[in-house]
Enzyme design. Structure first.
Site, mmCIF file in Angstrom:
data_model
loop_
_atom_site.group_PDB
_atom_site.id
_atom_site.type_symbol
_atom_site.label_atom_id
_atom_site.label_comp_id
_atom_site.label_asym_id
_atom_site.label_seq_id
_atom_site.Cartn_x
_atom_site.Cartn_y
_atom_site.Cartn_z
ATOM 1 N N ASP A 131 0.849 -1.194 0.000
ATOM 2 C CA ASP A 131 0.000 0.000 0.000
ATOM 3 C C ASP A 131 0.883 1.241 0.000
ATOM 4 O O ASP A 131 1.691 1.420 0.905
ATOM 5 C CB ASP A 131 -0.896 -0.040 1.253
ATOM 6 N N ASP B 98 -4.147 3.932 2.642
ATOM 7 C CA ASP B 98 -5.588 3.696 2.817
ATOM 8 C C ASP B 98 -5.891 2.263 3.262
ATOM 9 O O ASP B 98 -7.047 1.875 3.409
ATOM 10 C CB ASP B 98 -6.367 4.040 1.538
ATOM 11 N N ASP C 183 -5.662 -10.977 -15.351
ATOM 12 C CA ASP C 183 -6.752 -11.908 -15.069
ATOM 13 C C ASP C 183 -7.922 -11.586 -16.002
ATOM 14 O O ASP C 183 -8.268 -10.422 -16.172
ATOM 15 C CB ASP C 183 -7.195 -11.709 -13.606
ATOM 16 N N ASP D 187 -10.227 -16.933 -15.634
ATOM 17 C CA ASP D 187 -11.017 -17.350 -14.482
ATOM 18 C C ASP D 187 -12.098 -18.353 -14.885
ATOM 19 O O ASP D 187 -12.841 -18.109 -15.850
ATOM 20 C CB ASP D 187 -11.678 -16.084 -13.912
ATOM 21 N N GLU E 79 -8.147 -21.419 -15.638
ATOM 22 C CA GLU E 79 -8.540 -22.019 -14.359
ATOM 23 C C GLU E 79 -9.736 -22.906 -14.658
ATOM 24 O O GLU E 79 -10.754 -22.426 -15.163
ATOM 25 C CB GLU E 79 -8.925 -20.935 -13.354
ATOM 26 N N HIS F 199 -4.655 -17.193 -4.557
ATOM 27 C CA HIS F 199 -5.501 -16.361 -3.688
ATOM 28 C C HIS F 199 -6.731 -17.099 -3.175
ATOM 29 O O HIS F 199 -7.470 -16.545 -2.369
ATOM 30 C CB HIS F 199 -5.910 -15.105 -4.457
ATOM 31 N N ASP F 200 -6.985 -18.299 -3.672
ATOM 32 C CA ASP F 200 -8.148 -19.077 -3.210
ATOM 33 C C ASP F 200 -7.758 -20.235 -2.298
ATOM 34 O O ASP F 200 -8.632 -20.912 -1.751
ATOM 35 C CB ASP F 200 -8.888 -19.699 -4.408
HETATM 36 C C1 GLC Z 1 -12.151 -18.081 -9.398
HETATM 37 C C2 GLC Z 1 -11.317 -17.073 -8.654
HETATM 38 C C3 GLC Z 1 -11.962 -16.777 -7.352
HETATM 39 C C4 GLC Z 1 -13.320 -16.178 -7.625
HETATM 40 C C5 GLC Z 1 -14.147 -17.087 -8.526
HETATM 41 C C6 GLC Z 1 -15.312 -16.348 -9.093
HETATM 42 O O1 GLC Z 1 -12.217 -19.292 -8.769
HETATM 43 O O2 GLC Z 1 -10.023 -17.554 -8.512
HETATM 44 O O3 GLC Z 1 -11.206 -15.936 -6.538
HETATM 45 O O4 GLC Z 1 -14.001 -15.979 -6.415
HETATM 46 O O5 GLC Z 1 -13.421 -17.545 -9.626
HETATM 47 O O6 GLC Z 1 -14.858 -15.391 -10.016
#
Ligand code: GLC
Length: 571
Positions: free
Chosen positions: A35, A39, A112, A212, A266, A338-339
């Protein structure tokens, strides 16, 4: 003792080589990275200030999570405008500077792409909900079935996948949060608009996309009810749906193939066979993320239940993917993103062997066939964070599931579900990057949007830089090793001890003009000392890397300390 013939693949043909196969990707979750304006949210100028750090790791590519305009219900995966930067992160000028600073360091930028759904705030949805003739079919609208939703499909985040909209007087489909309506890919105008968006970013000079949930775009005709007992009700009707190949092929032919970029999809519930067709020579994508190894610690196939994990299962899954895509297709290798909760807290030992297990898990990722992805903080051995109340959590998925569990008769209060929710919450990956042993881990001078992991005084970049034994410096060695050994990128994989319960031993072998390059990887995945006989023939062996201080070059009989990793070169 069994001996195994090593296979050689006779060198790498020029058309087999690709920059994205030789690359290591570093994933940045910008909200939690750095950051610059106090903020409490990470931003692009903060990230630019830290690019030298990313480059010092030896990473070749940065994958940036979504930074587009968004109401941030699902932290940017709910996009309200594909062609602008959310104020939280900065401006388009900041983004342009970011791209040029990344390129100036000889790295590449992957953005992304979230086009299965938009945010409800997207102009397309606003018009669609009002019945604007041009946009009325941009989303999937249906009448209810009696008093209920059109079918029994479930949202991945819990509850029905349908929400009734008062304005349109119909239900819309959302496979994720109710604020994330699914786009109607059957509509040619949707495809045209999405392809234009992709092209717009490619023209700006980016180097690829992470796509995604990209195998969810096509939904089965008639939207039939799903098997009520499956892990994700309805998924057999929207994962790898009937027109998915047509949509992705069109995206590739009309747009992607005109640029030298990398693409990684993904793909929930992906099988090796499907991966071959998506990522093989004629496939639309370069590589795909599957999830099989991230479910080893589920109990009874349930994500919100924790089970013991088993190394033989990891070996079985890994070998199936390594061998399955050896000739056709390409793997994307990852532990974290991140998931996913922090890998040390899942498959390592964050309490007794944090460093050792973090290094061991890193050795695994960086010595397999496929493009490795490192998620921010993984290279420090960051761990899960303690979550003592729902009020501290930010993840819409964890919050929804926590509330749903508390509504059942099985649980009364948060402490009854705390272990499971804390272990699985995606917030674990999203706590701020730990830069320094100072307030808020040096992430922000304001109040962080999400709690900082209290172990920042022990786990942080500043201290790790000064410590030759740190996880960070070990990752640098791993990236160097991969860089200097083609066999780690292009070599054949062979599991030498598929039935061993705690030690994983494999080779990576490549025939080259100078002879065969062969690396042997020996990994003790648990906290007990183990002695193994390694069934391999060689003339000379040398130890290239270990997470313990070793100088023994003989890999025939090896006694391994807890979580010990070794990589040898054999000739
Ligand atoms: C993918 C992303 C995840 C998101 C989901 C819906 O799995 O990695 O973070 O919540 O898609 O977009």
């Amino acid at each position: 003792m069994t001996t195994y013939e090593t296979r050689t693949n006779g060198g790498v043909a020029d058309d087999e080589r690709a920059w994205w196969k030789e690359a290591v990707v570093y994933q940045i979750y910008p909200r939690s990275f750095a950051d610059s304006d106090g903020d409490g949210f990470g931003d692009l100028p903060g990230l630019i200030n830290r690019l030298d750090y990313v480059s010092s790791l030896g990473a070749d590519v940065i994958w940036l999570n979504p930074i587009y305009d968004s109401p941030q219900r699902d932290n940017g995966y709910d996009i309200s405008d594909y062609q602008s930067i959310d104020d939280e992160y900065g401006t388009m000028d900041d983004w342009e500077e970011l791209l040029s600073e990344i390129h100036a360091r000889d790295m590449k930028l992957v953005m992304d792409l979230v086009v299965n759904h938009t945010s409800v705030d997207h102009e397309w949805f606003q018009k669609s909900r009002r019945g604007d003739p041009e946009y009325e079919d941009y989303y999937i609208w249906r009448e209810g079935d009696g008093d209920g939703p059109p079918n029994n499909w479930q949202s991945f985040f819990g509850g029905s996948a349908w929400t009734y909209d008062e304005e349109r007087e119909a239900y819309y489909l959302h496979l994720y949060d109710t604020s994330q309506p699914d786009l109607n890919w059957e509509n040619e105008a949707v495809r045209r608009d999405v392809f234009e968006t992709i092209e717009w970013w490619l023209e700006k000079g980016i180097d690829g996309f992470r796509m995604d949930v990209i195998n969810l775009l096509s939904k089965a005709d008639g939207l039939p009810d799903g098997d009520p007992d499956s892990e994700w009700v309805g998924s057999e009707h929207f994962i790898d749906g009937p027109r998915i190949t047509e949509y992705l092929d069109a995206m590739d032919e009309q747009v992607l193939s005109n640029y030298d970029v990398m693409t990684v999809g993904e793909m929930p519930q992906l099988s090796v066979e499907q991966a071959k067709s998506y990522t093989g020579t004629d496939g639309p994508l370069d590589m795909a993320f599957h999830f099989q190894h991230t479910k080893l610690d589920y109990a009874e196939n349930q994500r919100w239940a924790i089970g013991e994990w088993d190394l033989e299962e990891l070996k079985e899954i890994t070998s199936r993917w390594q061998n399955g895509l050896a000739e056709e297709g390409w793997n994307a290798i990852y532990w974290e993103n991140h998931d996913q909760p922090r890998v040390v807290s899942r498959y390592g030992d964050p309490v007794n062997y944090r460093r050792e297990s973090a290094k061991l898990l890193g050795t695994f990722s960086l010595t397999l066939s496929g493009t490795p992805y490192i998620y921010q903080g993984q290279e420090l051995g960051m761990t899960n964070s303690p979550w003592t109340s729902i009020a501290d959590m930010r993840d819409v998925d964890a919050i929804n599931h926590a509330k749903a569990l508390l509504e059942t008769d099985d649980y009364d209060e948060y402490t009854d579900i705390q272990d499971t929710i804390s272990y699985r919450s995606r917030d674990n990956a999203r706590t701020p990057m730990q830069w320094e042993p100072s307030e808020n881990a040096g992430f922000t001078e304001g109040d962080p949007w999400i709690q900082v992991n209290p172990n920042y005084d022990e786990v942080n970049v500043g201290d790790a830089e000064d410590d030759p034994d740190s996880v960070l410096n070990y990752y640098r060695d791993l990236l160097d090793l991969r860089d200097s050994h083609d066999a780690l990128v292009y070599g054949d994989y062979c599991d030498l001890l598929p039935d061993h319960e705690s030690v994983y031993v494999y080779t990576r072998t490549l025939g080259t003009a100078e002879g065969t390059e062969r690396l042997l990887v020996v990994l003790n995945f648990f906290g007990d000392e183990e002695t193994v006989e390694v069934p391999v023939k060689f003339e000379t062996a040398s130890l290239l890397l270990s997470n313990y201080d070793r100088d023994d070059d003989d890999p025939t009989t090896v006694t391994l300390a807890p979580y010990e990793a070794r990589v040898y070169e054999l000739r």
